[in-house]
Design an enzyme around this catalytic site. Structure first.
Site, PDB file in Angstrom:
ATOM      1  N   ASN A 150       6.941   3.313   3.052  1.00 22.50           N
ATOM      2  CA  ASN A 150       5.866   2.743   3.860  1.00 22.50           C
ATOM      3  C   ASN A 150       4.742   3.759   4.023  1.00 22.50           C
ATOM      4  OD1 ASN A 150       4.712   0.858   6.129  1.00 22.50           O
ATOM      5  ND2 ASN A 150       4.809   2.889   7.033  1.00 22.50           N
ATOM      6  N   GLU A 151       3.604   3.487   3.405  1.00 22.24           N
ATOM      7  CA  GLU A 151       2.335   4.204   3.620  1.00 22.24           C
ATOM      8  C   GLU A 151       2.349   5.665   3.192  1.00 22.24           C
ATOM      9  OE1 GLU A 151       0.885   3.470   7.604  1.00 22.24           O
ATOM     10  OE2 GLU A 151       0.560   1.347   7.201  1.00 22.24           O
ATOM     11  N   ASP A 152       3.315   6.081   2.390  1.00 23.41           N
ATOM     12  CA  ASP A 152       3.304   7.473   1.942  1.00 23.41           C
ATOM     13  C   ASP A 152       2.190   7.730   0.930  1.00 23.41           C
ATOM     14  OD1 ASP A 152       5.384   7.816   3.644  1.00 23.41           O
ATOM     15  OD2 ASP A 152       6.884   8.294   2.121  1.00 23.41           O
ATOM     16  N   HIS A 210      -2.253  -2.901   3.359  1.00 22.46           N
ATOM     17  CA  HIS A 210      -2.109  -2.897   4.812  1.00 22.46           C
ATOM     18  C   HIS A 210      -3.526  -2.933   5.369  1.00 22.46           C
ATOM     19  CE1 HIS A 210       2.130  -0.809   4.829  1.00 22.46           C
ATOM     20  NE2 HIS A 210       2.091  -1.911   4.113  1.00 22.46           N
TER      21      HIS A 210
END
Length: 853
Positions: free
Chosen positions: A428-430, A499
């Site tokens: 997630n969002e790395d 996102h």
């Protein structure tokens, strides 16, 4: 050969501090457990969910030696048998002693461990002791050991990156920092000569859906030589008995004609076949394992689109393209051992009742409990699984990579039979973190070994290690490098998922403009709102009598972990609605109304972009988030106690099978490039209908308008008669000039417009569009706002003599449940809301925008 025996080691556990001489040991509160639950049970710490008690319990996470111990009897172990202690999950740094001998050391919360204890086991009085070290302090030691790594995170602190433990335990922008430890999953003693190690199915469905091949695989241990496989649904059973290979494997293939297929919610039923493997020694049954599977064909379709750049990103199940309207999931409690099977089922029931079809399991939590996935299997919710990496730059020293690979393989094996799972994502969002920090990620560099030497080594995990695990274990399920991922950057709206946080975070755009902020699949977006007043009263130390019972108090602020939340809530409130600070109830309503308007706008506008074959411009919208892990103000649409916020209902309406939408927009055309005066202004109304059933339907569409100040009906037009709405897509109905008597005299800003869809004379969809922003509308107080209970007690019926924005129906009795809420009313109609649990004596109240206290 005797059957395998499984003996739960779940009784007589005690816990205490092993780093303090003379520390007393006390019974645990439950098993499995963790240290906070046990301390709470004995009133040794205050409830960290109340007030600011979180601050007073931080010491718990820094104790170096919390110890759990028990004694147990064991049956006699035969000369050909072995005894195994199976630890499904130890959180996190643990040393395990059996009868004074070390048998295990762990440093990964997610890896189940099995230890052969045959030589140490006694028939009576076996002493099992587990000592847990501080994950927080051990994490910082590891950070110091690797100074060359570029440590950095969003949320929590860098020590979490060095520990394979649920990352949200370090605190997040919606949750507290509560660093747990303990035996968080079951512990069992197994005694056997032979056992089944694994059972799974490979399912291939023919393109025509008329046949399926189901290949059952079993892995075994020991000398038993045959496996009997059963595949059953209802009373129909097919069976085959096969030999075990030298490597301990057994495989059976079943070809099914006209299989009963598993479908997502609203597209069909969810039949679950049972697969069973029975291990045989001659005629003796020595072990048996059963699982439930679904037979379905799933694809993630990424192909060029008509009229727009990039590629699609949509799931197709049994040849049906699916628009995924749903939610993101975080762990439902900071203390996962106390989440019951019933609570998991209740959460998924809320999704089903809210018309949602997909749940994304976020990457900062845990590999979720099978009770959650069982509920998704049973109720038709598609599941997106993130591997547990989130918002940071993860290190990759060799031992860490080995641990991560073990973790991934063990957990994918546990999860892979669930038909609800349709995608795995690496993190997630790395990649967003990598972009924000300028870390190295050269897409032209295809050498995984070079990635390990870069300042973004975790690329190796997401693009090499995890893809290999998934290719080996779940080759039929799509693997996605991360969320978000796609295109030249993680924010590319034309490829992969995005996102969308430029509402709330980022550039803080207007939520009315979500149509300009879409993507092929929006896997996160959101808006904060306060939870139920009941929930606030539950976390205030003195409840309703607490002096901090107001929106700007210290404790209420403490129960919002989002940086800058005061400014951002105030910004969106101030931009959109008039609102009071007091009473608390009306302020809570205001934030929930704002969240409801924001999220319904997103779903309505993005669902509009699902325009049929080749035009799947947006195929998913997953709100951040469905749930909370404690009582808090957050982006959740249902709070910790499963109380829906008002946005839950507006999202539900936008995900109905058939909906209608309106967009009003102002177009300004200066007569030349210099003038500030001679400008032609036109206000347009665009009207569309979304039909997410699979059948074409014919509808009539009526558009009506009212003056919000006088309640006069100013127009009524039939926009369409017998208009065909093609199945599984949106149809544009019309774009017209705003129908007011005299344009550009201010009437557009005081006219409320309602669109109605009728099918065979029956109302199937309704939407009321208001001038924006709502704060500029001269809302009037209704003189005759009515609420009555229907004769059968199954509905409350609302009506008003004036246009009223956002009527919320409330009831002190929490056993009374509403099927809908937050209704916009216009004169001349009655709007029913289905209700359960009401009686003639039930007292209902209403609240609405602009209501005078």
């Amino acid at each position: 050969m005797a059957p395998r025996k499984i003996i739960p080691i779940d009784a007589d556990w005690q816990f205490g501090r092993a780093d303090v001489q003379g520390s007393s040991f006390l019974p645990v509160s439950q098993f499995p457990t963790n240290v906070h639950l046990d301390l709470l049970h004995h009133n040794l710490i205050p409830d960290p969910f109340i007030g600011k008690n979180e601050l007073d319990v931080q010491w718990v996470g820094e104790v170096k030696a919390w110890q759990y111990r028990t004694s147990f009897k064991a049956p006699k172990v035969g000369s050909q048998e072995k005894a195994i202690l199976a630890f499904d999950g130890l959180d996190t740094f643990a040393e395990v002693l059996l009868n004074g001998k070390q048998i295990l050391e762990t440093d990964n919360m997610f890896i189940p461990e099995r230890v052969d204890v045959t030589a140490l086991l006694k028939e009576t009085d076996n002493q099992l002791v587990i000592t847990f070290d501080s994950a927080y302090l051990r994490g910082w030691k590891r950070v110091e050991q690797y100074p060359d790594h570029k440590w950095g995170v969003w949320n929590g602190d860098s020590s979490r990156l060095a520990v394979r433990k649920a990352q949200y335990h370090w605190g997040w922008d919606w949750g507290p920092a509560l660093l747990t430890c303990g035996p968080w999953k079951p512990i069992n003693l197994e005694i056997y000569e032979s056992r089944l190690v694994d059972l799974y199915a490979s399912v291939t469905v023919d393109e025509s859906l008329a046949s399926a091949k189901v290949v059952l695989h079993a892995a075994t241990e020991g000398k038993a030589s045959k496996v009997r496989f059963n595949l059953s649904l209802n009373q129909t059973v097919v069976s085959d008995t096969v030999d075990v290979t030298k490597e301990g494997n057994a495989v059976a293939t079943f070809n099914l004609d006209n299989p009963e297929l598993w479908y997502p919610l609203r597209y069909g039923k969810q039949p679950l076949y049972t697969i069973t493997a029975t291990l045989l020694d001659g005629k003796d049954e020595v072990d048996s394992v059963s699982k439930r599977i679904g037979i379905r064909k799933v694809e993630l379709v990424q192909k060029p689109l008509k009229d727009q750049p990039g590629t699609s990103f949509f799931f197709q199940v049994n040849n049906i393209p699916i628009f995924c309207g749903g939610s993101n999931w975080i762990p439902a409690d900071n203390f996962t051992p106390r989440i019951t099977k019933e609570k998991y089922q209740d959460w998924i029931k809320l999704m089903v009742e809210g018309n949602q079809s997909m749940l994304r399991i976020w990457g900062g939590g845990v590999y979720e409990d099978e009770n959650l996935l069982d509920a998704c299997d049973e109720q038709g919710i598609l599941v997106w699984v993130d591997f547990p990496f989130a918002c940071g730059n993860y290190p990759c020293w060799p031992e860490m990579l080995q641990s991560i690979e073990r973790e991934a393989r063990e957990n994918v094996k546990i999860l892979r039979h669930h038909p609800s799972i349709v995608i795995y994502a690496g993190n997630n969002e790395d990649y967003q973190y990598q972009e924000s920090e300028g870390l190295t990620c050269n897409v032209e560099d295809k050498d995984p070994q070079s990635w390990l030497k870069s300042d973004f080594p975790a690329r190796y995990i997401y693009e090499h290690l995890l893809p290999q695990v998934c290719q080996d274990l779940v080759p039929e399920t799509f693997y996605h490098y991360g969320s978000p991922w796609g295109g030249k950057t993680s924010g590319d709206p034309t490829v992969g998922d995005i996102h969308q946080w430029n509402v709330w975070h980022g550039t803080q755009e207007r939520y009315q403009d979500f149509d300009k902020l879409g993507g092929r699949f929006v896997s996160e977006f959101g808006m904060e709102a306060f939870p139920s007043v009941r929930t606030i009263d539950a976390f205030l130390p003195k409840g309703k009598d607490d002096p901090d019972r107001h929106p700007q108090s210290d404790i209420v602020d403490f129960h919002n972990k989002a940086t800058g939340h005061e400014r951002r809530i105030a910004l969106y409130l101030a931009e959109n609605i008039t609102y009071p600070i007091n009473p608390l109830e009306q302020y809570v309503y205001s934030t929930q109304l704002m969240q409801a308007e924001c999220l319904s706008s997103a779903y309505r506008l993005w669902r509009r972009e699902w325009k049929g074959p080749g035009r799947e411009y947006c195929s998913g919208a997953l709100v951040w988030q469905l749930n909370d892990c404690w009582p808090v103000t957050s982006w959740a649409i249902c709070d910790y106690y499963l109380r829906p916020k008002l946005a839950y209902y507006t999202v539900k309406r936008e995900l109905n099978p058939i909906t209608v939408g309106i967009k009003r927009s102002e177009h300004r055309h200066p007569k030349d490039k210099y003038t500030r005066v001679d400008i032609e202004v036109k206000t347009k109304l665009e009207v569309w209908a979304s039909n997410f059933t699979l059948d074409d339907v014919k509808i009539d569409c009526v558009l009506k308008g009212w003056d919000v100040e006088t309640a006069e009906q100013v127009f009524s037009e039939t926009l369409a008669t017998s208009q065909q709405l093609s199945g599984n897509q949106t149809t544009e109905l019309t774009a017209i000039d705003f129908p007011v008597k005299t344009p550009n005299t201010g009437l557009e800003g005081r006219t409320v417009v309602a669109a109605y869809l009728y099918r065979d004379g029956n109302l199937v969809a309704r939407y009321v569009d208001w001038p924006q922003p709502l704060k500029h509308v001269h809302l009037q107080q209704p003189q005759n706002l009515k609420l009555k209970l229907s004769e059968d007690g199954n509905s409350v019926i609302l009506s008003s003599d004036m246009p009223v924005k956002g009527v919320a129906v409330e009831c002190e009795d929490e056993t009374v449940k509403f099927d809908d809420n937050l209704i916009d009313l216009v004169p001349g109609e009655e709007v029913p809301i289905r209700v359960t649990g009401a009686a003639k004596s039930t007292v209902f109240t209403t609240r609405y925008l602009g209501m005078r206290s």
